[in-house]
Scaffold this active site. Structure first.
Site, PDB file in Angstrom:
ATOM      1  N   SER A 141      32.833 -73.094  18.665  1.00  7.62           N
ATOM      2  CA  SER A 141      34.160 -73.594  18.332  1.00  7.62           C
ATOM      3  C   SER A 141      35.212 -73.319  17.494  1.00  7.62           C
ATOM      4  CB  SER A 141      34.523 -75.363  18.725  1.00  7.62           C
ATOM      5  OG  SER A 141      35.696 -76.003  18.326  1.00  7.62           O
ATOM      6  N   TYR A 154      30.940 -82.403  13.017  1.00 10.89           N
ATOM      7  CA  TYR A 154      31.246 -80.569  14.638  1.00 10.89           C
ATOM      8  C   TYR A 154      32.193 -80.115  13.493  1.00 10.89           C
ATOM      9  CZ  TYR A 154      33.619 -79.416  18.541  1.00 10.89           C
ATOM     10  OH  TYR A 154      33.821 -78.595  19.751  1.00 10.89           O
TER      11      TYR A 154
END
Length: 273
Positions: A141, A154
């Protein structure tokens, strides 16, 4: 690598980026194992692929952080199509927002977002070295290069996923093992809107940060970019090209970047009050 006639495993393939990758791979002539925690969604994607490209896909359900499940996917691919040429470690979860994340949720997030990649590579890389070629695609990401407001687990695990992909390329890149690391910002998937739908102001800020950072792409757009990068064996895949500018700004003056991120976070949280 040209993907035509290659065998690919795509985790998190029941929708979103994974589903789009599986469909794009089949369109380019690859044969695909579509894997997802939800066997129903995996079967739906494989069915849609086979409707257009008969015999190009099979599906599997299971926790792709489990080494036994990964080994089963590899065996299923070999039985259906032949040895695995490409592995897309795409499955991911958002984890939780802050320091109050439970130990169990930390473990789950680390398992899915990082250890699943390590376990798959451990099973595949020795064979790829023997055969002289293989391709590992890690879905990380932009949060793995920058950070993610409102999402500790995350951010941490996506940074780690980028680090593992780098290490894999450095260690085995001269032995035929190609590696790409996908680092998008907003992609129109359920994962993007989990924070917004959580009812937690911090979670809403996490989604808001991504929505404010740039255009939200459709999964099919992302998949097209990924396949183009694989074709030229490019390591860092940035569907949002502005991420590179942000990454350079971060590296050029870390303290200034951190101050800017704190201001950005404060503005997002103020909007939720």
């Amino acid at each position: 690598m040209k993907v035509a006639q290659k065998v690919a495993v795509v985790t998190g393939g029941g929708g979103g980026i994974g589903g789009a990758l599986a469909q794009r791979l089949a369109r380019e002539g690859a044969r695909v194992v579509v894997a997802d925690l939800d066997p129903g969604t995996a079967a739906e994607v494989a069915g849609a692929i086979n409707a257009e490209h008969p015999g190009a896909a099979v599906s599997a359900g299971g926790d792709v952080a489990d080494e036994t499940v990964i080994a089963g996917l590899i065996a299923q691919a070999e039985a259906a199509f032949g040895p695995v040429d490409l592995y897309f470690a795409n499955a991911g979860i958002s984890g939780g927002s802050g320091l109050d994340i439970s130990e169990d949720l930390w473990d789950a997030t680390i398992d899915v977002n990082l250890r699943a990649h390590i376990r798959a590579a451990k099973l595949l890389v020795p064979g790829w070295i023997q055969r002289g070629e293989g391709y590992f695609v890690s879905t990380a990401s932009a949060a793995g290069l920058l950070s993610q407001v409102g999402s500790a687990a995350y951010s941490v695990t996506k940074h780690a996923a980028v680090g593992f992909a780098e290490w894999l390329s450095i260690t085995y890149g001269d032995q035929g093992v190609h590696v790409s690391c996908l680092c998008p910002m907003g992609i129109n998937t359920k994962l993007l809107y989990e924070g917004e739908n959580s009812g937690d102001p911090v979670g809403k800020a996490a989604t808001g940060a991504v929505l404010a950072a740039g255009k939200v792409l459709e999964p099919a757009e992302c998949a097209e970019i990924v396949l183009a990068a694989i074709d030229v064996e490019e390591f860092l895949i940035l569907p949002h090209t502005s991420v590179l500018d942000m990454y350079r700004q971060k590296g050029a003056d870390y303290d200034r970047w951190l101050r800017g991120m704190r201001r950005f976070q404060a503005s997002l949280l103020a909007g939720e009050r």
